[in-house]
Design an enzyme around this catalytic site. Structure first.
Site, PDB file in Angstrom:
ATOM      1  N   SER A 125      25.242   5.729   5.006  1.00 16.94           N
ATOM      2  CA  SER A 125      25.481   4.283   4.986  1.00 16.94           C
ATOM      3  C   SER A 125      24.660   3.629   6.084  1.00 16.94           C
ATOM      4  O   SER A 125      24.287   4.276   7.066  1.00 16.94           O
ATOM      5  CB  SER A 125      26.960   3.988   5.227  1.00 16.94           C
ATOM      6  OG  SER A 125      27.292   4.134   6.607  1.00 16.94           O
ATOM      7  N   ASP A 126      24.370   2.354   5.927  1.00 14.78           N
ATOM      8  CA  ASP A 126      23.853   1.608   7.069  1.00 14.78           C
ATOM      9  C   ASP A 126      25.038   1.322   7.992  1.00 14.78           C
ATOM     10  O   ASP A 126      26.199   1.577   7.654  1.00 14.78           O
ATOM     11  CB  ASP A 126      23.165   0.321   6.614  1.00 14.78           C
ATOM     12  CG  ASP A 126      22.093  -0.133   7.599  1.00 14.78           C
ATOM     13  OD1 ASP A 126      22.164   0.249   8.787  1.00 14.78           O
ATOM     14  OD2 ASP A 126      21.185  -0.872   7.195  1.00 14.78           O
ATOM     15  N   TRP A 127      24.742   0.796   9.167  1.00 15.58           N
ATOM     16  CA  TRP A 127      25.748   0.623  10.227  1.00 15.58           C
ATOM     17  C   TRP A 127      26.985  -0.108   9.681  1.00 15.58           C
ATOM     18  O   TRP A 127      26.918  -1.279   9.324  1.00 15.58           O
ATOM     19  CB  TRP A 127      25.127  -0.151  11.381  1.00 15.58           C
ATOM     20  CG  TRP A 127      26.025  -0.333  12.567  1.00 15.58           C
ATOM     21  CD1 TRP A 127      27.122  -1.134  12.646  1.00 15.58           C
ATOM     22  CD2 TRP A 127      25.889   0.283  13.850  1.00 15.58           C
ATOM     23  NE1 TRP A 127      27.683  -1.063  13.892  1.00 15.58           N
ATOM     24  CE2 TRP A 127      26.949  -0.202  14.654  1.00 15.58           C
ATOM     25  CE3 TRP A 127      24.988   1.188  14.401  1.00 15.58           C
ATOM     26  CZ2 TRP A 127      27.113   0.194  15.984  1.00 15.58           C
ATOM     27  CZ3 TRP A 127      25.155   1.571  15.719  1.00 15.58           C
ATOM     28  CH2 TRP A 127      26.208   1.084  16.493  1.00 15.58           C
ATOM     29  N   ALA A 128      28.100   0.613   9.605  1.00 16.04           N
ATOM     30  CA  ALA A 128      29.407   0.065   9.231  1.00 16.04           C
ATOM     31  C   ALA A 128      29.456  -0.502   7.815  1.00 16.04           C
ATOM     32  O   ALA A 128      30.385  -1.242   7.483  1.00 16.04           O
ATOM     33  CB  ALA A 128      29.864  -0.999  10.235  1.00 16.04           C
ATOM     34  N   SER A 129      28.495  -0.160   6.955  1.00 10.08           N
ATOM     35  CA  SER A 129      28.457  -0.803   5.645  1.00 10.08           C
ATOM     36  C   SER A 129      29.555  -0.312   4.701  1.00 10.08           C
ATOM     37  O   SER A 129      29.852  -0.983   3.712  1.00 10.08           O
ATOM     38  CB  SER A 129      27.078  -0.639   4.988  1.00 10.08           C
ATOM     39  OG  SER A 129      26.794   0.706   4.684  1.00 10.08           O
TER      40      SER A 129
END
Length: 721
Positions: free
Chosen positions: A266-270
């Protein structure tokens, strides 16, 4: 999947240990007490003493050989099964030696130098302890308001695909297991992040599937075909579903269709952000949708950690899904050789020797030279070393020329434009430097100093542009002109009536009103990296002849956006010669065309194209058409020309773009020298996605265009039968 990894590790792991492998933590968690960092957000939720956290599978943003080795050593002491950490970071356009931003690299039209830049970035990152880079970013971009335009190589799917392959091969080399100087590449952002509405970061993307497949997916696919080991999901929705929970996108297209068996992160916290999107009621549902979709690593949230055990217990998640994710992560660790050598390429002594070495800086300088684009020149450039030059502007003596995603680069160690120009001038005293203005402000004192410097000069060079934080992630803008203070400075200098050259530092195409119309010469430097000042001085004084070509159109005004070369025609296209007809597709207050087209760039010499010929007017499946054109250097200096070939399908089952780049070649020519450039057009180059999403070509007539940019071309035609 690897059976021996399953039997050696996975079948002996507890569910909690498996889920820990799916967790990625950021650097602050691994700082020692007293380090200048804060534990906030997800890190605070995790708890410093958590056993699960101590067994996390990967780390984001820890770099430096000694630090990485210490963290890995401590981690292995706490790991029951001795599974090493993966160290990852955003090494987008250089580690310590910063190369031009990717948008600039795209403007070099030189994939060999792009590959070299990635290989050098990998070498510096690997010796500093890193295993994975979150690059290349392969989002096709058509909206310069978006701050992350600077991370892309441009608006064309073919050109982006060429660079995608080059970057992956540069980062990864031919054998990640044996070559400790390489890192695994993580393709981002999957998918179509560059189509965010309004150019606003993290915003909605709404495309037809045909558009997605035809224009936005090819560069990602090219990177995976080149062997990229990882894929990062994008923040946006795709067809109404957040990419991080998009089963069709990840398990359908990426894995089932394309056969990708690497790691998805995932991208940051996505994962957690699916709640804000309205696609999940809470973190638990977000975790469920992400694991179903095929996301292996949860970057910086506790969604998997907190909720996967319960989801497995109640039967909503089959533990086999978690096993698959763990195996993919372990498989990458094995490919990197971490089980045999957890410290891999980390080497404090070698780190001091090769990071930011003279050899690497020379490569950065060359790419900066090749990436800069001469946009206008009315006899001002190149400068004469005996001229008195007033170098004025906020970037005249600034180190802020690295651009976004240069977190380990040093602004203090860059080659500044002022020093580089003084070293090339007949004597240093011929170059007078004044700030002239700040990025956003201008004072009476600054004006007075600029006027004093300009008064004694033969020529004025203005170094202006965006501060690095004005582009990059979170750097979306609605006004893409230079700040008013700098436009005022340009007007002030223009009023002196002296030859005026502008050097632009920026991370996106700009609306150049107040610049292009005022200056006698404009050199687009982008953010040129660690050796940018030296490269630009070479260009300004003519030691190097500019050869960059735009990989993205420059709009006439922001109101045209999106404006790109490979658009569709309308049923009422604007005629080449105005006929007074109101009822056609046009603006009444601006041209339809961009100020500067895709592929555009000037040189200190001139090139002429003659004699475009085709080997046949008929193309068959087994009989390509050969295209020949003569390119002549008609100027007085040696130079490099980028010869570009475009095609147009006049009539398709669905409408086709007015032009599509299909091939390009660069040629070096001495004054008066000519070269015959030869291209082969094959049937496969004519294929496209039809309305039913099948890919094929249509019989009929095609136009061939060859020239130095997408606008100024010679034309011929052939027929596919």
């Amino acid at each position: 999947m690897s059976e021996h990894l399953y039997h050696k590790y996975v079948q002996h792991m507890t569910l909690e240990e498996k889920i820990a492998q799916l967790l990625q933590l950021a650097a602050p968690f691994y700082d020692e007490p007293g380090d200048d960092s804060e534990i906030t957000g997800p890190l605070e939720e995790l708890g410093i003493g958590s056993d699960t956290v101590r067994n996390a599978g990967s780390v984001l943003g820890v770099a430096g050989a000694e630090k990485v080795m210490a963290v890995q050593k401590k981690h292995l002491e706490n790991s029951r099964l001795g599974i090493p950490l993966l160290f990852m970071a955003d090494i987008v356009h250089g580690f310590k030696t910063i190369f031009p931003i990717p948008l600039a690299i795209g403007s070099s039209w030189n994939p060999e130098l792009a590959e070299q830049s990635a290989a050098i970035a990998a070498r510096e990152a690997a010796v500093s302890g890193l295993h994975v880079t979150f690059a290349p970013m392969l989002d096709l971009v058509r909206d310069p308001r978006w701050g992350r335009v600077m991370e892309s190589t441009g608006e064309d799917p073919y050109l982006n695909s060429v660079f995608a392959k080059a970057f992956v091969e540069g980062f990864q080399g031919k054998n990640l297991t044996q070559d400790m100087s390489r890192v695994a590449a993580c393709v981002k952002h999957f998918a179509a992040y560059g189509a965010a509405e309004g150019g606003r970061d993290y915003n909605t993307v709404d495309l037809s599937e045909r558009q997605l497949r035809e224009y936005y997916l090819p560069a990602y696919k090219a990177a995976l075909d080149a062997g990229a080991e990882m894929v990062m999901t994008s923040f946006n929705v795709v067809d109404g579903i957040p990419a991080t929970g998009n089963r069709k996108l990840l398990r359908g297209i990426l894995r089932a269709e394309w056969g990708f068996d690497g790691v998805v992160i995932s991208d940051w916290a996505s994962i957690k952000e699916m709640v804000a999107h309205g696609a999940a009621e809470d973190d638990k549902e977000a975790a469920l949708k992400a694991i179903w979709a095929g996301v292996d690593i949860d970057m910086m949230t506790v969604s998997y950690l907190n909720h996967l055990p319960e989801l497995v217990e109640v039967g909503l998640v089959d533990e086999a899904l978690i096993d698959e994710a763990v195996l993919r992560i372990l498989q990458l660790k094995e490919k990197l050789g971490l089980f045999e050598n957890p410290m891999r390429g980390a080497d404090p002594a070698l780190e001091k020797e090769i990071v930011f070495s003279a050899e690497h800086r020379r490569a950065a300088r060359k790419l900066a030279e090749k990436s800069s684009v001469l946009l206008k020149n009315e006899g001002v450039l190149p400068l004469n070393i005996e001229q008195r030059v007033a170098l004025i502007g906020p970037f005249a003596d600034s180190g802020d020329i690295l651009g976004w995603w240069s977190w380990t680069g040093s602004k203090e160690q860059v080659a500044k434009l002022s020093g580089a120009m003084r070293s090339l001038a007949g004597n240093a005293g011929l170059v007078t430097v004044a700030e002239g203005s700040g990025i956003h402000t201008i004072t009476a004192v600054q004006k007075e100093a600029a006027l004093k410097a300009a008064a004694a000069a033969d020529v004025i060079v203005l170094a202006v542009g965006e501060a690095s934080e004005m582009s990059g992630e979170g750097g979306s803008r609605t006004n893409i002109k230079l700040p008013d203070a700098q436009l005022e400075l340009i007007r002030l200098m223009k009023g002196l009536g002296k030859p005026l050259a502008v050097v632009l530092f920026n991370g996106r195409p700009l609306d150049l009103h107040g610049v292009y119309d005022q200056a006698d010469a404009v050199l687009e430097a982008w953010f040129p990296g660690s050796e940018g000042g030296a490269a630009l001085a070479d260009l300004l004084y003519g030691k190097v002849n500019p050869s960059g070509r735009l990989s993205v159109s420059f709009p006439d005004s922001v109101g045209q956006v999106p404006v790109y070369y490979n658009a569709f025609s309308t049923g009422r296209p604007k005629p080449q010669v105005e006929d007074g007809n109101r009822y056609i597709s046009k603006y009444i207050d601006a041209p339809n065309e961009p100020l500067l087209p895709f592929g555009f760039g000037l040189s200190y010499t001139s090139f002429t194209y003659e004699g475009l010929t085709l080997s046949s007017g008929i193309l068959k499946d087994d009989q390509p058409v050969e295209v020949k054109v003569k390119v002549i250097n008609t100027g007085s200096l040696a130079g490099t020309e980028t010869v570009q070939l475009y095609l147009r399908d006049r009539s398709g089952e669905v409408v086709r773009p007015v032009k599509e780049l299909k091939a390009f070649k660069q040629v070096d020519l001495a004054p008066g020298e000519s070269a015959e450039m030869i291209f082969a057009i094959e049937e496969r180059q004519l294929r496209y996605h039809h309305s039913d999403l099948t890919v094929s070509s249509d019989p009929g007539w095609f136009d061939v265009y060859v020239g130095g940019n997408s606008r100024d071309v010679l034309a011929a035609e052939f027929r596919l039968i």
